[in-house]
Design a protein around this motif. Structure first.
Motif, short mmCIF file in Angstrom:
data_model
loop_
_atom_site.label_atom_id
_atom_site.label_comp_id
_atom_site.label_asym_id
_atom_site.label_seq_id
_atom_site.Cartn_x
_atom_site.Cartn_y
_atom_site.Cartn_z
N ILE A 141 -11.73 -81.48 -8.43
CA ILE A 141 -11.13 -82.16 -7.57
C ILE A 141 -12.08 -81.48 -6.32
O ILE A 141 -11.97 -80.68 -6.41
N VAL A 142 -12.42 -82.46 -5.64
CA VAL A 142 -13.38 -82.26 -4.16
C VAL A 142 -12.38 -81.87 -2.57
O VAL A 142 -11.11 -82.60 -2.63
N LEU A 143 -12.49 -80.68 -2.29
CA LEU A 143 -11.77 -80.36 -0.94
C LEU A 143 -12.97 -80.18 -0.37
O LEU A 143 -13.84 -79.00 -1.26
N THR A 144 -12.94 -79.38 1.35
CA THR A 144 -13.68 -78.58 1.77
C THR A 144 -13.08 -77.09 2.33
O THR A 144 -14.01 -75.86 2.23
N CYS A 160 -6.35 -83.02 -9.37
CA CYS A 160 -6.34 -84.71 -10.00
C CYS A 160 -6.47 -84.95 -11.45
O CYS A 160 -6.32 -84.20 -12.51
N GLU A 161 -6.47 -86.13 -11.77
CA GLU A 161 -5.52 -86.62 -13.70
C GLU A 161 -5.85 -88.25 -13.43
O GLU A 161 -5.81 -88.81 -12.70
N ASN A 179 -10.01 -79.31 -12.67
CA ASN A 179 -8.98 -78.34 -12.12
C ASN A 179 -8.14 -78.18 -11.28
O ASN A 179 -8.10 -78.67 -10.54
N ILE A 180 -7.76 -76.67 -11.10
CA ILE A 180 -6.31 -77.07 -10.18
C ILE A 180 -7.07 -76.12 -8.96
O ILE A 180 -7.51 -74.59 -9.10
N PRO A 206 -15.80 -70.59 -1.42
CA PRO A 206 -15.65 -72.32 -1.81
C PRO A 206 -14.94 -72.75 -2.05
O PRO A 206 -14.20 -71.87 -3.23
N ALA A 207 -14.34 -74.01 -2.26
CA ALA A 207 -13.44 -74.45 -3.60
C ALA A 207 -13.31 -74.96 -4.87
O ALA A 207 -13.16 -74.60 -5.79
N LEU A 208 -14.80 -74.76 -4.57
CA LEU A 208 -15.44 -75.28 -5.58
C LEU A 208 -16.02 -74.23 -6.81
O LEU A 208 -15.98 -73.36 -6.01
N PRO A 209 -16.00 -73.89 -7.91
CA PRO A 209 -16.45 -72.67 -8.52
C PRO A 209 -18.09 -73.13 -8.33
O PRO A 209 -18.98 -73.21 -8.32
N VAL A 210 -18.84 -71.28 -8.40
CA VAL A 210 -20.00 -70.97 -7.72
C VAL A 210 -20.74 -70.97 -9.23
O VAL A 210 -19.91 -69.96 -10.32
N LEU A 211 -22.07 -71.33 -8.83
CA LEU A 211 -22.47 -71.58 -10.23
C LEU A 211 -23.54 -69.92 -10.24
O LEU A 211 -23.64 -69.58 -9.01
#
Length: 277
Positions: free
Chosen positions: A34-37, A100-101, A108-109, A124-129
């Motif tokens: 799921i993508v957000l800022t 999202c589903e 991810n949640i 960061p909203a997404l997992p960091v590499l």
């Protein structure tokens, strides 16, 4: 007919190899997200969600869990039609878990906090590499000026930033946890989870990372050699490339040149000046 079938089979193998190589690079890092800022916003601000990494190009929805109730996220932001879910204005009652589903896949949640307070943590909203550099920012809605901010991880003070920022160098799994910040005279933010994603299944040392481009080049070269070999074999079997064998031999009695005829008989050409014995 057998030769034609073999040629088709060889060409299919070449295409399969190329597709497999492409998928090995594109699918390795592909997963539903799921993508957000941002994970924290001030009340009455706006927030929008989108989904990516799903096998299906459409048909997914944004779901949310607020105060224990699960429901589909309904857009209230009229102008943001490109997003499956967009909320404007956002209220504190919209805080909760979002994902999202589709019928078969689920992302991810993320835990979204819409705060009534004066301070938020921008993380960061997404997992960091793993191995990346990440900056956390502490903001106050009362002023846009930079302030000294304290940053906490899992409830413990880990550092301060004179400009309201803190940078994490070479992020690792040890940096995963709950973060929050505080600004003197303005208050503190809520906690947000910082997730860390592994770079690769294998772990490389610094020397291996330095020669990583060489490893990629060597892999690509090997693949190209295999593809060219398969094409060459295909041309040979298809009859588009013919090889005529020529043999040079020394006759028993005299020096001469022997060459095979189409009927596999051997023809001898005697050298001038020699006589029969």
């Amino acid at each position: 007919m057998e030769v034609t079938a073999l040629c088709i089979r060889l060409l299919v193998n070449v295409l399969t190899l190329l597709v497999a190589v492409h998928l090995s690079y594109t699918q390795e890092n592909a997963f539903p997200v799921i993508v957000l800022t941002r994970l924290q916003i001030f009340e009455y601000s706006s927030i929008a969600f989108s989904c990516k990494g799903f096998k299906a190009t459409a048909g997914w929805t944004v779901m949310r869990k607020v105060k224990g109730n699960v429901s589909e996220c309904v857009s209230t932001w009229v102008g943001a039609t490109e997003f499956p879910c967009a909320i404007k204005p956002a209220y504190s009652t919209d805080s909760g878990e979002y994902w999202c589903e589709t019928g078969e896949e689920r992302s991810n949640i993320v835990n979204i906090t819409i705060t009534l307070g004066d301070v938020i943590l921008e993380s960061p909203a997404l997992p960091v590499l793993e191995g990346k550099t990440e900056t956390l920012r502490c903001r106050s809605k009362r002023t846009s000026s930079a302030h000294i901010a304290d940053f906490y991880k899992d409830g413990f003070l880990i550092g301060s930033g004179s400009t309201g920022e803190m940078t994490i160098q070479r992020v690792s799994k040890a940096d995963e946890g709950f973060y929050k910040c505080s600004i003197s005279d303005f208050g503190e933010s809520a906690e947000s989870w910082l997730a860390v994603r592994a770079r690769h299944r294998e772990t490389y040392s610094s020397s291996e990372l330095s020669c990583h481009p060489y490893l990629i080049l060597r892999t690509v070269s090997t693949i190209l050699m295999v593809v060219l070999l398969l094409l060459l074999v295909g041309l040979l079997h298809c009859g588009k490339l013919r090889v005529t064998p020529t043999y040079v031999c020394i006759c028993k009695v005299c020096k001469g040149k022997c060459q095979t005829d189409p009927d596999n008989s051997v023809k001898e050409e005697l050298t001038e000046g020699n006589s029969d014995t």
